[in-house]
Scaffold this motif. Sequence first.
Motif, PDB file in Angstrom:
ATOM      1  N   CYS A 126       0.846  -1.113   0.113  1.00 59.54           N
ATOM      2  CA  CYS A 126      -0.018  -0.088   0.171  1.00 59.54           C
ATOM      3  C   CYS A 126       0.907   1.305   0.014  1.00 59.54           C
ATOM      4  O   CYS A 126       1.755   1.417   0.654  1.00 59.54           O
ATOM      5  N   CYS A 148      -5.987  -2.057  -0.364  1.00 62.67           N
ATOM      6  CA  CYS A 148      -5.735  -1.898   1.051  1.00 62.67           C
ATOM      7  C   CYS A 148      -6.888  -1.206   1.646  1.00 62.67           C
ATOM      8  O   CYS A 148      -7.289  -0.169   1.314  1.00 62.67           O
ATOM      9  N   HIS A 154      -5.679   4.667   7.007  1.00 65.77           N
ATOM     10  CA  HIS A 154      -6.266   5.429   6.216  1.00 65.77           C
ATOM     11  C   HIS A 154      -7.893   5.376   6.356  1.00 65.77           C
ATOM     12  O   HIS A 154      -8.351   4.281   6.096  1.00 65.77           O
TER      13      HIS A 154
HETATM   14 ZN   LIG Z   1      -2.912   0.849   3.300  1.00 61.49          ZN
END
Ligand SMILES: [Zn+2]
Length: 217
Positions: A126, A148, A154
């Motif tokens: 990622c 991801c 995130h």
């Molecule tokens: Zn990620």
Amino acid sequence: MPSKVLPDAQAFAVFSERLKRRGFRKLSRTEFNKDFERLELIAPSSREGREVGFVFHANGLAVFVWTTFLAQESRARDKDAGWVLIKEGDEVKYFSHPLHRTKDFLHNLLGYARLAQLRVVNRPNCPECYARMDIVRGKGLKARYWKCDIPWEHKRAVSLPWDYGLPQAALDFLRLPRKRRAQYRAKLRAEGKEPGVALRHRKGWKVGRPENLVPMK
Ligand SMILES: [Zn+2]
């Protein structure tokens, strides 16, 4: 439809050697039987003999190549098609289009095996949290992409295209079959048919003991 040409033992030996040189390993009888017992696998239809399969592991993923070639009888199964799969644990994350036994069968099977190997070797991390990305289904027929989705890293899922990281030669290999399939789908639509019906109806193996499936992570 191109005519059926079954590979003979000699052509198959050359093919096996090429796969091994690329780091694939032939599945043993024990491995084959172990999965059958552990998962109580039930075949979609009665199938003769034990098929030669190959495996390659990297980055937590495994590529399986099913050849339609029978180990004991040293000949190809009469009715069948070749497959290339990418698995994570016991879960199939991707399977190729069925590869028909035409005169180019082993060449194509080797090409798709190599392609899946490149995808696994180049499994992306990622760009935001550096975790290994997962193979997920896209909207289109058989479409895949890398994703991801770690909520504490995130807020929004991060994704990369399925072909991410593939070398130019692999992209070149894909161009013609993709173009042909797109043309074929357009033709079906023009005839008022729905593409991919056969694909969605393909019956797979049944797992009699799902409690023994290896979890993905
Ligand atoms: Zn990620």
